[in-house]
Every structure is written in C-alpha cells, then in structure tokens.
Design a protein around this motif. Structure first.
Motif, PDB file in Angstrom:
ATOM      1  N   CYS A 173      -7.136  14.666 -28.116  1.00 25.47           N
ATOM      2  CA  CYS A 173      -6.674  15.824 -28.901  1.00 25.47           C
ATOM      3  C   CYS A 173      -6.400  15.419 -30.339  1.00 25.47           C
ATOM      4  O   CYS A 173      -5.938  14.311 -30.605  1.00 25.47           O
ATOM      5  CB  CYS A 173      -5.389  16.395 -28.312  1.00 25.47           C
ATOM      6  SG  CYS A 173      -5.589  17.164 -26.697  1.00 25.47           S
ATOM      7  N   SER A 174      -6.658  16.338 -31.253  1.00 24.08           N
ATOM      8  CA  SER A 174      -6.103  16.216 -32.599  1.00 24.08           C
ATOM      9  C   SER A 174      -4.780  16.955 -32.575  1.00 24.08           C
ATOM     10  O   SER A 174      -4.658  18.020 -31.968  1.00 24.08           O
ATOM     11  CB  SER A 174      -7.043  16.799 -33.646  1.00 24.08           C
ATOM     12  OG  SER A 174      -7.204  18.193 -33.475  1.00 24.08           O
ATOM     13  N   TRP A 175      -3.780  16.378 -33.245  1.00 22.43           N
ATOM     14  CA  TRP A 175      -2.409  16.865 -33.101  1.00 22.43           C
ATOM     15  C   TRP A 175      -1.807  17.300 -34.429  1.00 22.43           C
ATOM     16  O   TRP A 175      -1.939  16.620 -35.454  1.00 22.43           O
ATOM     17  CB  TRP A 175      -1.511  15.754 -32.526  1.00 22.43           C
ATOM     18  CG  TRP A 175      -1.825  15.381 -31.112  1.00 22.43           C
ATOM     19  CD1 TRP A 175      -2.802  14.535 -30.684  1.00 22.43           C
ATOM     20  CD2 TRP A 175      -1.152  15.840 -29.932  1.00 22.43           C
ATOM     21  NE1 TRP A 175      -2.777  14.430 -29.317  1.00 22.43           N
ATOM     22  CE2 TRP A 175      -1.781  15.216 -28.821  1.00 22.43           C
ATOM     23  CE3 TRP A 175      -0.080  16.697 -29.711  1.00 22.43           C
ATOM     24  CZ2 TRP A 175      -1.362  15.435 -27.511  1.00 22.43           C
ATOM     25  CZ3 TRP A 175       0.338  16.914 -28.407  1.00 22.43           C
ATOM     26  CH2 TRP A 175      -0.300  16.297 -27.324  1.00 22.43           C
ATOM     27  N   GLY A 176      -1.128  18.434 -34.403  1.00 20.77           N
ATOM     28  CA  GLY A 176      -0.244  18.847 -35.473  1.00 20.77           C
ATOM     29  C   GLY A 176      -0.898  19.324 -36.749  1.00 20.77           C
ATOM     30  O   GLY A 176      -2.080  19.667 -36.802  1.00 20.77           O
ATOM     31  N   LEU A 177      -0.097  19.341 -37.792  1.00 26.69           N
ATOM     32  CA  LEU A 177      -0.505  19.865 -39.094  1.00 26.69           C
ATOM     33  C   LEU A 177      -1.770  19.225 -39.626  1.00 26.69           C
ATOM     34  O   LEU A 177      -2.622  19.899 -40.208  1.00 26.69           O
ATOM     35  CB  LEU A 177       0.622  19.633 -40.115  1.00 26.69           C
ATOM     36  CG  LEU A 177       1.747  20.651 -40.226  1.00 26.69           C
ATOM     37  CD1 LEU A 177       2.803  20.135 -41.188  1.00 26.69           C
ATOM     38  CD2 LEU A 177       1.209  21.991 -40.703  1.00 26.69           C
ATOM     39  N   PHE A 178      -1.891  17.914 -39.460  1.00 21.64           N
ATOM     40  CA  PHE A 178      -2.958  17.180 -40.124  1.00 21.64           C
ATOM     41  C   PHE A 178      -4.052  16.704 -39.173  1.00 21.64           C
ATOM     42  O   PHE A 178      -4.869  15.869 -39.533  1.00 21.64           O
ATOM     43  CB  PHE A 178      -2.369  16.002 -40.910  1.00 21.64           C
ATOM     44  CG  PHE A 178      -1.391  16.441 -41.953  1.00 21.64           C
ATOM     45  CD1 PHE A 178      -1.824  16.878 -43.190  1.00 21.64           C
ATOM     46  CD2 PHE A 178      -0.030  16.470 -41.677  1.00 21.64           C
ATOM     47  CE1 PHE A 178      -0.914  17.312 -44.142  1.00 21.64           C
ATOM     48  CE2 PHE A 178       0.889  16.900 -42.621  1.00 21.64           C
ATOM     49  CZ  PHE A 178       0.442  17.324 -43.867  1.00 21.64           C
ATOM     50  N   GLN A 179      -4.054  17.242 -37.954  1.00 21.55           N
ATOM     51  CA  GLN A 179      -5.132  17.001 -36.981  1.00 21.55           C
ATOM     52  C   GLN A 179      -5.403  15.508 -36.739  1.00 21.55           C
ATOM     53  O   GLN A 179      -6.541  15.052 -36.750  1.00 21.55           O
ATOM     54  CB  GLN A 179      -6.418  17.683 -37.442  1.00 21.55           C
ATOM     55  CG  GLN A 179      -6.261  19.152 -37.792  1.00 21.55           C
ATOM     56  CD  GLN A 179      -6.455  19.407 -39.283  1.00 21.55           C
ATOM     57  OE1 GLN A 179      -7.499  19.125 -39.841  1.00 21.55           O
ATOM     58  NE2 GLN A 179      -5.445  19.943 -39.924  1.00 21.55           N
ATOM     59  N   ILE A 180      -4.327  14.753 -36.533  1.00 21.12           N
ATOM     60  CA  ILE A 180      -4.467  13.316 -36.273  1.00 21.12           C
ATOM     61  C   ILE A 180      -4.858  13.110 -34.816  1.00 21.12           C
ATOM     62  O   ILE A 180      -4.179  13.584 -33.903  1.00 21.12           O
ATOM     63  CB  ILE A 180      -3.150  12.571 -36.580  1.00 21.12           C
ATOM     64  CG1 ILE A 180      -2.718  12.824 -38.030  1.00 21.12           C
ATOM     65  CG2 ILE A 180      -3.313  11.082 -36.305  1.00 21.12           C
ATOM     66  CD1 ILE A 180      -3.692  12.340 -39.072  1.00 21.12           C
ATOM     67  N   MET A 181      -5.956  12.388 -34.602  1.00 19.05           N
ATOM     68  CA  MET A 181      -6.436  12.174 -33.245  1.00 19.05           C
ATOM     69  C   MET A 181      -5.495  11.258 -32.452  1.00 19.05           C
ATOM     70  O   MET A 181      -4.994  10.262 -32.975  1.00 19.05           O
ATOM     71  CB  MET A 181      -7.836  11.557 -33.266  1.00 19.05           C
ATOM     72  CG  MET A 181      -8.924  12.503 -33.731  1.00 19.05           C
ATOM     73  SD  MET A 181      -9.114  13.991 -32.695  1.00 19.05           S
ATOM     74  CE  MET A 181      -9.367  13.288 -31.064  1.00 19.05           C
ATOM     75  N   GLY A 182      -5.314  11.601 -31.199  1.00 24.20           N
ATOM     76  CA  GLY A 182      -4.412  10.842 -30.347  1.00 24.20           C
ATOM     77  C   GLY A 182      -4.806   9.397 -30.163  1.00 24.20           C
ATOM     78  O   GLY A 182      -3.935   8.525 -30.019  1.00 24.20           O
ATOM     79  N   TYR A 183      -6.106   9.111 -30.166  1.00 28.47           N
ATOM     80  CA  TYR A 183      -6.535   7.736 -29.892  1.00 28.47           C
ATOM     81  C   TYR A 183      -6.190   6.773 -31.031  1.00 28.47           C
ATOM     82  O   TYR A 183      -6.342   5.555 -30.883  1.00 28.47           O
ATOM     83  CB  TYR A 183      -8.024   7.669 -29.569  1.00 28.47           C
ATOM     84  CG  TYR A 183      -8.980   8.055 -30.680  1.00 28.47           C
ATOM     85  CD1 TYR A 183      -9.276   7.178 -31.714  1.00 28.47           C
ATOM     86  CD2 TYR A 183      -9.607   9.291 -30.679  1.00 28.47           C
ATOM     87  CE1 TYR A 183     -10.156   7.515 -32.719  1.00 28.47           C
ATOM     88  CE2 TYR A 183     -10.491   9.654 -31.668  1.00 28.47           C
ATOM     89  CZ  TYR A 183     -10.770   8.757 -32.686  1.00 28.47           C
ATOM     90  OH  TYR A 183     -11.644   9.107 -33.681  1.00 28.47           O
ATOM     91  N   HIS A 184      -5.683   7.302 -32.148  1.00 23.39           N
ATOM     92  CA  HIS A 184      -5.263   6.430 -33.252  1.00 23.39           C
ATOM     93  C   HIS A 184      -3.861   5.854 -33.042  1.00 23.39           C
ATOM     94  O   HIS A 184      -3.399   5.062 -33.869  1.00 23.39           O
ATOM     95  CB  HIS A 184      -5.255   7.220 -34.572  1.00 23.39           C
ATOM     96  CG  HIS A 184      -6.608   7.551 -35.117  1.00 23.39           C
ATOM     97  ND1 HIS A 184      -7.567   6.605 -35.389  1.00 23.39           N
ATOM     98  CD2 HIS A 184      -7.159   8.756 -35.442  1.00 23.39           C
ATOM     99  CE1 HIS A 184      -8.652   7.191 -35.863  1.00 23.39           C
ATOM    100  NE2 HIS A 184      -8.436   8.495 -35.900  1.00 23.39           N
ATOM    101  N   TRP A 185      -3.180   6.251 -31.969  1.00 26.13           N
ATOM    102  CA  TRP A 185      -1.748   5.949 -31.844  1.00 26.13           C
ATOM    103  C   TRP A 185      -1.409   4.476 -32.075  1.00 26.13           C
ATOM    104  O   TRP A 185      -0.439   4.148 -32.772  1.00 26.13           O
ATOM    105  CB  TRP A 185      -1.217   6.418 -30.481  1.00 26.13           C
ATOM    106  CG  TRP A 185      -1.770   5.695 -29.281  1.00 26.13           C
ATOM    107  CD1 TRP A 185      -2.841   6.061 -28.523  1.00 26.13           C
ATOM    108  CD2 TRP A 185      -1.264   4.488 -28.685  1.00 26.13           C
ATOM    109  NE1 TRP A 185      -3.059   5.175 -27.495  1.00 26.13           N
ATOM    110  CE2 TRP A 185      -2.091   4.197 -27.579  1.00 26.13           C
ATOM    111  CE3 TRP A 185      -0.200   3.639 -28.973  1.00 26.13           C
ATOM    112  CZ2 TRP A 185      -1.893   3.085 -26.759  1.00 26.13           C
ATOM    113  CZ3 TRP A 185       0.010   2.526 -28.163  1.00 26.13           C
ATOM    114  CH2 TRP A 185      -0.835   2.266 -27.072  1.00 26.13           C
TER     115      TRP A 185
END
Length: 266
Positions: A173-185
C-alpha cells in the motif's frame, strides 16, 4: 476553493468565516477575493493548520466544527523544512501539489492505495508461487497496475490481501498524505513494519515525517528539492508521467506564491 472562485459555495464559506468572529470587513458576495483569502488565512492561523489561503477539505471541515488534532500544521511544515535544509516555501509547495490534501478518510482511517503489482512482487520475493493465486485474485495480485477502487474500498482490498499474506499486503500500500509505499519502512528507519503502519494511522504529522525520511533516503530527490529543480523532483517522485499532470509547473508556481508570503521562504 481559492481566490478567483465565485458562486454559492463561496457565499457559504464567507458566512461561515463571519460566524467564527473574523474581525475584518468581509462582504458575503460569493466572490473569493483578497478579503476572503485573508479571512481564510486568519482562520487557518487560529486553528494552527497550514496557512495557504485555500479553503480545502481541512479548512472546510474545521469551519463545520469537525476538529481533527491529526491535521498537519504549519509548524510541522517548518520543522520538515529545517530537517531537509530547504525553504519552508518548498515544503508548502510539495504539500500542496504532491499530497492528497487529506491524509484520512471520514471514518478516521488513513488514505491508502493498494498496489496489486507490488503485492505480486512482494509475494514472489518471498518465494511464493504467485501465478495460481494471481489467477484466483487478479484484483489483488497482478503483474500490471490497476484494480483501484478508491476511498474506503482500498481498505477492503487490503483486508482481503492480508488473508493471503499480511506483511506483503501492508507493504503493497501507499500510505497517507504523501503516498509513501509500505515496503520502504526499513529504509526509512522504522524498527518494524507495524511501527510504520501505526505512525500512518495516527496523524498527518506522521505522514509528513515519513515523507521527510523518504526524501533523506533518496539523495537525488533531496538534491533536486534543495536546488528547486522541479522537473527533476517531479520526475523522481511521480515517475515519467509527471509531465501529463504538469507537476513541475504546479510545484514552481506554488513555490513562487509561498515564497512571496509572510516569510515562507525564510
């Protein structure tokens, strides 16, 4: 709504602003002129949200009495600018153009977009035989982008994909305001995937923090942002299709506007 707009919606906005005790001359005439913009800015300052003079979803929600402590604030933008060593105007521009405008759905869940092609890749990387699952659930697992349903329906897709593999689903998933992908965690310095997703569920300031971490983890993006090379930044952040949406032009115009207002570029 913004300066130059007209109509009944602007008239309602003006009436709402007057009801908050705005103390300057404001005529309810359905014209979003300078006085209406200044009234909006005054209201935004009082509510400690981003001061841009635009009556967007957050401003309108607060005018309607729907207070949300999770809204991003101007202080958050100033802090992000300091961490990235860029003018506040740059962060304001990125927030206006690249964010979704509202990081949460009306039901309080974060805005997400489930990417079925990423789910395919994450499962394959774990050594799972993907093709049979993809044939059964093409809307959840596929080599091509798509299958989007939008809004709360994206959480339904996430829940269904989580039945196949929870971590891969969250990472897809891309998350939140800035569409940050989950796999970048992990690259962004979160201790666990759950720490990242929890931050995304708490507040828009958490979304902005993830954005700052992402920019810091990508030197070419940081370099482009610091140099205000908007075409380079837009290409790296949005991909080659950035030209179709004129992201670079919008970023440049937004920066120029913020840089001329009350110390935004300081």
């Amino acid at each position: 709504m913004k300066q130059g707009d007209t109509g009944d919606a602007v008239r309602v906005l003006q009436q709402q602003l007057l009801s908050t005790g705005y103390g300057f001359p404001l005529v309810v005439d359905g014209w979003y002129g300078e006085s209406t913009e200044e009234a909006v800015k005054d209201f935004q300052r009082r509510k400690s949200i981003v001061v841009d003079g635009i009556a967007g979803p957050k401003t309108l929600a607060l005018l309607s009495g729907k207070a949300d402590p999770g809204f991003i604030s101007h202080f958050d933008l100033e802090r992000a600018a300091a961490r990235l060593a860029v003018p506040v105007a740059s962060i304001c521009a990125v927030n206006e153009v690249e964010s979704r405008g509202h990081g949460f759905l009306d039901d309080g869940r974060p805005v997400i977009l489930f990417e079925r092609h990423v789910m395919y890749q994450r499962l394959a990387a774990k050594g799972i035989e993907v093709e049979p699952i993809s044939r059964r659930f093409p809307n959840l697992i596929h080599t091509a982008r798509g299958g989007y349903m939008g809004g709360s329906a994206e959480h339904m897709r996430l829940a269904a994909a989580s039945q196949i593999d929870r971590d891969c689903a969250l990472e897809s998933c891309s998350w939140g305001l800035f569409q940050i992908m989950g796999y970048h965690w992990q690259a962004l310095g979160y201790a666990t995937l759950d720490e990242f997703t929890t931050a995304m569920r708490l507040s828009e300031s958490g979304h902005l923090d993830a954005f700052v971490r992402f920019i810091l983890s990508e030197p070419p993006l940081l370099k482009a942002l610091r140099a205000r090379k908007w075409a380079d930044f837009a290409r790296l952040y949005n991909g080659p299709a950035y030209k179709d949406n004129l992201y670079d032009v919008k970023l440049a115009r937004a920066y120029d506007r913020y840089a001329t207002t009350e110390g935004a570029a300081a």
